[in-house]
Design an enzyme around this catalytic site. Structure first.
Site: not given
Length: 182
Positions: A9, A41, A53, A132, A168
């Protein structure tokens, strides 16, 4: 036999020109495999006046979200007070202390990052990110605020999350972005 942790995420919130938006990608990973690509989320609380979130373990985040919602009820919808009380419980309670997640909560006035170490942080620059890909999204959002002030907060969040997803591996392009109701 240990099970691989579910993680992933990027969550991004932007306050810009009187608007507040928060968004997240939809990816959940288990080890180095995508487990699900459309996890939601982002949640609205208090009739849409607060948007939340989360990043980290989904089950842990839901537990914390429920506790935060209870705190909102206890403290009459005062988001900052509810966040501080949740952070205190999270740090002190034996059960909650083991939870692995982080949250961003936002109302029309402020954005807060809440962590299990007892932190309740209000960003100085109107940008909050967790997860992340958070540093990629934060860098993009700060650049957009500085160099593209004509964009809305929602557009900045969307573009920042897309940039993070391009970099990412734990972030995808399946975005949910919400704005805070007046």
């Amino acid at each position: 036999m240990s099970h691989p942790k579910i993680k992933s995420t990027t969550v991004c919130a932007v306050v810009h020109n009187g608007q507040v938006a928060i968004g997240a990608d939809g990816q959940a990973t288990m080890g180095n495999t995508v487990a699900k690509s459309n996890v939601r989320k982002i949640r609205k609380l208090a009739d849409g006046k607060i948007v939340l979130g989360f990043a980290g373990s989904t089950a842990d985040a839901f537990t914390l979200m429920e506790r935060f919602d209870e705190k909102l009820g206890t403290y009459g919808g005062n988001m900052k007070r509810a966040a501080i009380e949740l952070a205190k419980d999270w740090r002190m309670d034996r059960y909650l202390r083991r939870l692995e997640a982080m949250m961003i909560v936002a109302n029309k006035e402020e954005v807060l990052v809440i962590s299990g170490t007892g932190d309740v942080l209000e960003p100085d620059n109107g940008v909050a990110t967790i997860g992340s890909g958070s540093m990629y999204a934060q860098s993009a959002a700060l650049a957009l605020k500085k160099h593209a002030p004509n964009l809305t907060a929602k557009e900045m969040v969307e573009e920042s999350l897309h940039i993070a997803a391009d970099i990412c591996i734990y972030t995808n392009h399946n975005l949910i972005v919400e704005t805070v109701a007046e």
